[in-house]
Design an enzyme around this catalytic site. Sequence first.
Site, PDB file in Angstrom:
ATOM      1  N   CYS A  64       0.768  -1.024   0.275  1.00  0.00           N
ATOM      2  CA  CYS A  64       0.197  -0.236  -0.132  1.00  0.00           C
ATOM      3  C   CYS A  64       0.574   1.392   0.033  1.00  0.00           C
ATOM      4  CB  CYS A  64      -0.328  -0.187   0.645  1.00  0.00           C
ATOM      5  SG  CYS A  64      -2.226   0.603   0.737  1.00  0.00           S
ATOM      6  N   CYS A 105      -4.724   1.364  -3.755  1.00  0.00           N
ATOM      7  CA  CYS A 105      -3.426   2.669  -2.877  1.00  0.00           C
ATOM      8  C   CYS A 105      -4.251   3.797  -4.395  1.00  0.00           C
ATOM      9  CB  CYS A 105      -2.456   2.581  -3.493  1.00  0.00           C
ATOM     10  SG  CYS A 105      -2.324   1.137  -1.773  1.00  0.00           S
ATOM     11  N   CYS A 124       2.839   1.200  -8.509  1.00  0.00           N
ATOM     12  CA  CYS A 124       3.517   0.194  -6.839  1.00  0.00           C
ATOM     13  C   CYS A 124       5.547   0.189  -8.286  1.00  0.00           C
ATOM     14  CB  CYS A 124       3.367  -1.173  -6.857  1.00  0.00           C
ATOM     15  SG  CYS A 124       4.399  -1.801  -5.528  1.00  0.00           S
TER      16      CYS A 124
END
Length: 138
Positions: free
Chosen positions: A8, A81, A85
């Site tokens: 996250c 999120c 990433c």
Amino acid sequence: MTKIAFICIHNSCRSQMAEAWGKVVLGDISEVYSAGTEEYPEVKPLAVVAMNEVGIDTSEQHPKLLKDIPQKLDILITMGCGVECPYVPAKYREDWGLDDPSGGTIEDFRVTRDLIETRVNTLRDRILNGDIKDKLMD
């Protein structure tokens, strides 16, 4: 053992809950980690309360960064999120698209906790006999 990480932004709520559930549900078949893409000072207190309500003590957990977990993973789960990433090698990855309860009520944290529990249990089934098992065999 299968290495699983829940990722996250701050590693202060959803990914921490997922790590805790993962250790309970997946601990016999995997190593479970969580991390964030940005630093944060603490796990959200309401996340700790929500997990304590189901008998899981997360009071000693702390936010970690991607550099703090293994860099080669079998399964990478992002929590929804809304951020890309950074690349972390993983044989399988998916996004769970969970709303962040931060700033909400304890009930919001309970809903998130229960959704995560369901998804972690489903993930276990998928690892043992579902579509993920084949992807981890290489």
